[in-house]
Enzyme design. Structure first.
Site, PDB file in Angstrom:
ATOM      1  N   CYS A 199       5.275   5.471  15.940  1.00 43.01           N
ATOM      2  CA  CYS A 199       6.063   5.863  17.065  1.00 43.01           C
ATOM      3  C   CYS A 199       6.615   4.822  17.917  1.00 43.01           C
ATOM      4  O   CYS A 199       5.873   4.000  18.399  1.00 43.01           O
ATOM      5  CB  CYS A 199       5.322   7.162  17.724  1.00 43.01           C
ATOM      6  SG  CYS A 199       4.997   6.856  19.461  1.00 43.01           S
TER       7      CYS A 199
ATOM      8  N   GLN B 214      -6.634  -0.821   5.402  1.00 41.47           N
ATOM      9  CA  GLN B 214      -7.209  -1.520   6.617  1.00 41.47           C
ATOM     10  C   GLN B 214      -8.729  -1.890   6.131  1.00 41.47           C
ATOM     11  O   GLN B 214      -9.350  -2.438   7.223  1.00 41.47           O
ATOM     12  CB  GLN B 214      -7.042  -0.346   7.713  1.00 41.47           C
ATOM     13  CG  GLN B 214      -6.013  -0.081   8.090  1.00 41.47           C
ATOM     14  CD  GLN B 214      -5.311  -0.945   8.998  1.00 41.47           C
ATOM     15  OE1 GLN B 214      -5.776  -2.306   9.426  1.00 41.47           O
ATOM     16  NE2 GLN B 214      -3.860  -0.844   9.228  1.00 41.47           N
TER      17      GLN B 214
ATOM     18  N   ALA C 181       0.908  -0.926   0.116  1.00 37.63           N
ATOM     19  CA  ALA C 181      -0.064  -0.024  -0.089  1.00 37.63           C
ATOM     20  C   ALA C 181       0.775   1.371  -0.170  1.00 37.63           C
ATOM     21  O   ALA C 181       0.454   2.223  -0.537  1.00 37.63           O
ATOM     22  CB  ALA C 181      -1.007   0.062   1.020  1.00 37.63           C
ATOM     23  N   THR C 182       2.073   1.251   0.425  1.00 38.18           N
ATOM     24  CA  THR C 182       2.990   2.429   0.308  1.00 38.18           C
ATOM     25  C   THR C 182       3.288   2.631  -1.008  1.00 38.18           C
ATOM     26  O   THR C 182       3.168   4.085  -1.479  1.00 38.18           O
ATOM     27  CB  THR C 182       4.193   2.094   1.197  1.00 38.18           C
ATOM     28  OG1 THR C 182       3.947   1.844   2.588  1.00 38.18           O
ATOM     29  CG2 THR C 182       5.247   3.411   1.080  1.00 38.18           C
TER      30      THR C 182
ATOM     31  N   ASN D  18      -5.809   3.413  10.307  1.00 40.33           N
ATOM     32  CA  ASN D  18      -4.984   2.208  11.111  1.00 40.33           C
ATOM     33  C   ASN D  18      -4.790   2.529  12.704  1.00 40.33           C
ATOM     34  O   ASN D  18      -4.858   1.457  13.147  1.00 40.33           O
ATOM     35  CB  ASN D  18      -3.555   2.364  10.270  1.00 40.33           C
ATOM     36  CG  ASN D  18      -3.043   3.569  10.080  1.00 40.33           C
ATOM     37  OD1 ASN D  18      -3.430   4.540   9.474  1.00 40.33           O
ATOM     38  ND2 ASN D  18      -1.952   3.898  10.541  1.00 40.33           N
TER      39      ASN D  18
END
Ligand SMILES: *Cc1c(COP(=O)(O)O)cnc(C)c1O
Length: 393
Positions: free
Chosen positions: A333, A187, A79-80, A159
């Site tokens: 993160c 998603q 998907a990126t 997401n």
């Protein structure tokens, strides 16, 4: 992964980060690694033609899940890449016609960073805020459009918080104005029914590893009528209608096709089962953890997702205190990073509440006993952490 609640690496509650490959998907893939290894573009001999037929069958399976045509399916590495191709490809193709892109502040990084690159190339980008429930306001979206707007990119399901954006309504607005609509559906595909025909979606991204297919494969759906036009990211052999050069990876594609066929057959029943497990987990936590809050709309939401805040308990501390569970803050993160989730901040959470938030995702192989175990461990850890003054930092 399943019945081994007390083994490392623990009960898996991170299905939105990635899913295991379904055993049926793996079985479908295996022959295409070894004995049926042909290059699907080498159609002068039977090895290649055999692989080509497998790729075309997978294309049909994927198209069937989306209500699309097989030739509208373009294979990518994930998907990126599909999001980069959709966003940059559309903007660059239509740069003579306009210069403006609209997206949401809560999109995945790969959409936001693609937009940031376009901004450096001279495009204008509007990043719409979301309401407190995580949904975009349609009137705000409509008001952001101008006659130089080329593309609206709005994710189907978030997401981190699992909320579902009103794509059908957005599609009516964009189609009426002749603006391309892209959706990052990494998603959503295989979890909710999405019909590209009925919703006026022009471009749609899929990630294999979010729907029980392998990592490293994805799709960009590219509408043919009216035709969505794109500038490719790669130069090469002009595979995939010239939109994505590079040898199509037959085993991965076969796996994604099988995963989509399974989703199409089982999605309706599966989402009911997953929702009841998710709701059971939430109920058990609510009973034990005073002040627990759910982030994001509880109605327009993926059936397996919870994003929770336990005020006064740092999510990182909770994750560390429960090594028998595998869950996360939901954002990329890490504990080393200073910034709390930009998605939760966009919903209006304070920095402290964003740091006290985490994501639990139920999926295909989750069991009732695993979730009961998880609820007990999370509640006990939260009680212990609340009793200790260092937990809130
Ligand atoms: C996982 C994910 C991506 C990235 O997909 P890859 O196939 O891993 O590149 C993009 N968007 C969303 C919403 C995701 O959840």
């Amino acid at each position: 992964m399943t019945e081994r609640a007390n083994d490392t690496p623990g009960v898996y509650l991170d299905y939105q980060a990635t899913t295991p490959v379904d055993p049926r998907v793996l079985d479908a893939m295996l022959p295409w690694f070894s004995e049926r290894f042909g290059n699907p573009h080498s159609v002068q001999h039977a090895y290649g033609r055999q692989a080509e037929a497998a790729v075309e069958r997978a294309r049909e399976q994927i198209a069937a899940l989306l209500g699309a045509e097989a030739r509208e399916i373009v294979f990518t590495s994930g998907a990126t890449e599909a999001n980069n191709l959709a966003v940059k490809g559309t903007a660059r193709f239509y740069k003579e016609r306009g210069d403006h892109i609209v997206t949401l502040a809560t999109e995945h990084k790969c959409v936001l960073e693609s937009c940031a690159r376009l901004e450096r190339e001279g495009f204008r980008v509007t990043r719409l805020p979301v309401e407190a429930d995580g949904l975009v306001s349609l009137s705000r979206l409509e008001a952001s459009l101008d006659d130089k707007t080329l593309l609206v990119s709005v994710m189907a399901a978030n997401n981190e918080i699992g909320v579902l954006q009103p794509l059908a309504e957005i599609g009516k607005i964009t189609r009426a104005r002749g603006i391309a609509l892209h959706t990052d559906a990494a998603q959503a595909v295989g979890k909710i029914s999405l019909d590209v025909g009925a919703t006026n979606i022009d471009l749609l991204s899929i990630s294999g590893h979010k729907l029980y297919a392998p990592k490293g494969i994805g799709v960009l759906y590219v509408r043919r009528r009216p035709r969505a036009r794109l500038e490719p990211l790669f130069d090469g052999g002009a595979q995939e209608r010239g939109l994505r050069s590079g040898t199509v990876p037959t085993p991965l594609v076969v796996g994604l096709g099988e995963a989509c066929a399974i989703a199409r057959a089982e999605m309706a029943a599966e989402s009911v089962r997953i929702k009841s497990l998710r709701d059971r987990l939430l109920t058990r936590l609510e009973v034990r953890v005073p002040g627990l809050r759910v982030n994001g709309s509880m109605t327009g939401r993926l059936s397996g997702n919870l994003n929770l805040t336990i005020p006064g308990v740092a999510a990182i501390a909770l994750i560390e205190a429960t090594p028998e569970l595998a869950f996360s803050t939901g954002s990329a993160c890490s504990s080393a990073e200073v910034e709390p989730s930009y998605v939760l901040r966009a919903l209006g959470l304070s920095e402290a509440d964003a740091r006290a938030s985490f994501r639990l995702c139920v999926g295909r192989f989750s069991t009732e006993s695993e979730l009961d175990f998880a609820a007990e461990r999370l509640a006990s850890a939260a009680e212990r952490l609340r009793a200790s003054p260092a937990a809130a930092e």
